[in-house]
Motif scaffolding. Structure first.
Motif, short mmCIF file in Angstrom:
data_model
loop_
_atom_site.label_atom_id
_atom_site.label_comp_id
_atom_site.label_asym_id
_atom_site.label_seq_id
_atom_site.Cartn_x
_atom_site.Cartn_y
_atom_site.Cartn_z
N ARG A 1 0.82 -1.21 0.00
CA ARG A 1 0.00 0.00 0.00
C ARG A 1 0.86 1.26 0.00
N TYR B 1 1.56 4.84 1.41
CA TYR B 1 1.33 5.61 2.64
C TYR B 1 1.81 7.03 2.43
N VAL C 1 0.93 7.39 10.51
CA VAL C 1 -0.19 6.67 9.89
C VAL C 1 -0.20 5.25 10.45
N ARG D 1 -2.16 1.59 10.28
CA ARG D 1 -3.16 0.76 9.56
C ARG D 1 -3.55 -0.42 10.43
N TYR D 2 -4.83 -0.78 10.39
CA TYR D 2 -5.37 -1.89 11.20
C TYR D 2 -6.05 -2.90 10.28
N SER E 1 -9.56 6.22 6.91
CA SER E 1 -9.90 5.01 6.16
C SER E 1 -10.61 5.34 4.85
N LEU F 1 -9.53 -0.33 3.35
CA LEU F 1 -8.36 0.28 4.00
C LEU F 1 -8.83 0.93 5.30
N ASP F 2 -8.36 0.41 6.43
CA ASP F 2 -8.73 0.96 7.73
C ASP F 2 -7.49 1.57 8.37
N CYS F 3 -7.48 2.86 8.53
CA CYS F 3 -6.29 3.48 9.11
C CYS F 3 -6.63 4.77 9.84
N PRO G 1 -1.56 -1.96 15.64
CA PRO G 1 -1.65 -1.71 14.20
C PRO G 1 -0.88 -2.77 13.42
N ASN H 1 0.49 -1.97 10.50
CA ASN H 1 1.60 -1.22 9.88
C ASN H 1 1.62 0.22 10.40
#
Ligand SMILES: Cc1cc2nc3c(=O)[nH]c(=O)nc-3n(C[C@H](O)[C@H](O)[C@H](O)COP(=O)(O)OP(=O)(O)OC[C@H]3O[C@@H](n4cnc5c(N)ncnc54)[C@H](O)[C@@H]3O)c2cc1C
Length: 419
Positions: A51, A53, A266, A268-269, A297, A303-305, A345, A347
């Motif tokens: 992904r 970022y 950032v 991400r989950y 997100s 994409l959950d962030c 997370p 990432n």
């Protein structure tokens, strides 16, 4: 020796926008960028999870037409950012839940109210204390402003901030969209479009004027240009040795500016565990002040962030700490807002922009002592073939990516029309 109509110093979004517009207008150009990649405060990294970022500038809105047009023109994908109702704030030690957005503490209206002293000579803090607002509104204003402007309220000039805010035609839902491939990718495509007219690893270290031409010193040799666009923040203008007598005023002009401190994280989950909780879409705290977090997100899923921002005091508190220490501190701040799952997370991308050698951080504002005259004014006007095109100088949306694009094109327009 290369000779061009216009040399552009800096390949952030303002320099790239100026360069493309000048080339469309038939000028020969050369963009000289100090770093190894274009983009400046816009920077994308692709992680092992595949992904993109965003380390710097990320969000924009449909009314930020220049950014929207560029994303479409270069075939990139705009994604809507999820926005659920609700927000959380930890202010004066209390956890406060808001049903909708944070209620506007009314400061912006007060700043522009009839009879308001637009020339108030003090800091934003001095001004805020005079407004007689309650402790919660004051704490909210403090943390909100400091996170965006990157410095404590006591160091921000009221006039400077009011002037900036006055240039925002709209600010509603300003974080409506992000770019799937990243705006750093967009900057890369714009630079690629310029072909050999883009040069990386080319810091301009000195600038002189002789026999009607600018002489720009770079590690790859001297570049000659009829006109120059300096498309970087005034806080870094002191890195250039301004050798010509008519540019001597620039030698210490950078001392009038203070760069914003900014760290962006950032996270991400696997799943947006906060959905359905009272967190809603945003959190802020005044301990440390200048800290905020938002749901970044994808509104359509996949994409959950979260994107967290430490400005000013919070960024300075973390300065010099190893990344794991910063992250642990950030988690301590986030947990009361989002619960213990925030600590897991899949990432993390953490970027400290404070004291970046070529960008110096977030938003550039006026430094103390605050002169009566606006130090941006001579830069806005430019002098004898030397123009300035950083986002903060934009007539609309200064300090944003949209402002950078608009200012770049505006300066190009002035050059093309012979002003
Ligand atoms: C963490 C963070 C988050 C942000 N989030 C958002 C957001 O969500 N939305 C938004 O709209 N805006 C955001 N911004 C602001 C936005 O990124 C900037 O306003 C915009 O990118 C500025 O572009 P610019 O071209 O004016 O300046 P810069 O990006 O600063 O570009 C200047 C360029 O000039 C180069 N340079 C400097 N000196 C020299 C030299 N002597 N020789 C050669 N090259 C030189 C630098 O390396 C740099 O590439 C954010 C900023 C930060 C730091």
């Amino acid at each position: 020796m290369t000779t061009v109509d216009v040399a552009i110093i800096g390949a952030g979004m303002s320099g790239l926008s100026a360069a493309l517009a000048l080339r469309e207008g038939g000028k020969s150009i050369l963009v000289l960028e100090a770093q190894d990649i274009p983009g400046g405060r816009v920077k994308t990294v692709t992680q092992p999870d595949g992904r993109a970022y965003e380390k710097g500038g990320q969000f924009f809105a449909h009314y930020m037409t220049h950014v929207c047009d560029l994303v479409a023109r270069y075939g990139l994908t705009r994604r809507k950012v999820r926005k659920m109702p609700g927000a959380v704030a930890i202010l004066n030690g209390q956890r406060i839940v808001f049903d909708g957005d944070y209620p506007e503490p009314g400061f912006f209206d007060l700043m522009f109210a009839d009879g308001a002293d637009g020339d108030f000579p003090g800091s934003l803090l001095d001004w805020a204390l005079q407004q007689g607002l309650d402790a919660q509104a004051l704490a909210q204003f403090k943390t909100g402003c400091e996170e965006i402007m990157g410095n404590p309220l006591s160091e921000l000039s009221f006039r400077s901030v009011r002037d900036t805010l006055g240039k925002f035609e709209r600010f509603d839902d300003s974080m409506e969209f992000a770019c799937v491939e990243g705006l750093g990718t967009l900057a890369g495509l714009m630079a690629r479009d310029l072909g050999p007219a883009f040069r990386a690893h080319a810091p301009v270290t000195a600038l002189d004027r002789r026999e009607g031409l600018f002489h720009l010193t770079t590690p790859q040799g001297t570049v000659l240009a009829r006109q120059v666009v300096f498309a970087a923040g005034p806080a870094v203008s002191g890195k250039v040795d301004w050798q010509a007598p008519q540019d001597a005023w620039l030698r210490d002009h950078s001392r009038h500016f203070l760069a914003g401190k900014m760290t962006k994280i950032v996270l991400r989950y696997d799943t947006a565990f906060w959905l359905g909780s009272d967190f809603g879409s945003a959190g802020q705290t005044d301990e440390p002040s200048d800290f905020s977090v938002m749901d970044a997100s994808d509104a359509d899923g996949g994409l959950d962030c979260l994107a967290a921002f430490c400005g000013g005091t919070a960024a300075m508190m973390m300065k010099g700490l190893a990344e794991d220490k910063v992250l642990s501190r950030v988690m301590d701040i986030l947990e009361p807002m989002l619960g213990p799952m925030v600590r897991d997370p899949v990432n993390v991308v953490l970027t400290d922009w404070s004291d970046h050698p070529w960008v110096r951080g977030g938003y550039d504002t006026w430094a103390r002592p605050w002169a009566k005259s606006d130090p941006w004014a001579p830069l806005r006007e430019g002098r004898e073939g030397l123009h300035f095109a950083v986002s903060e100088l934009a007539a609309e949306y200064p300090g944003l990516i949209e402002g950078a694009c608009r200012r770049g094109r505006e300066v190009a327009g002035r050059i093309l029309s012979g002003i």
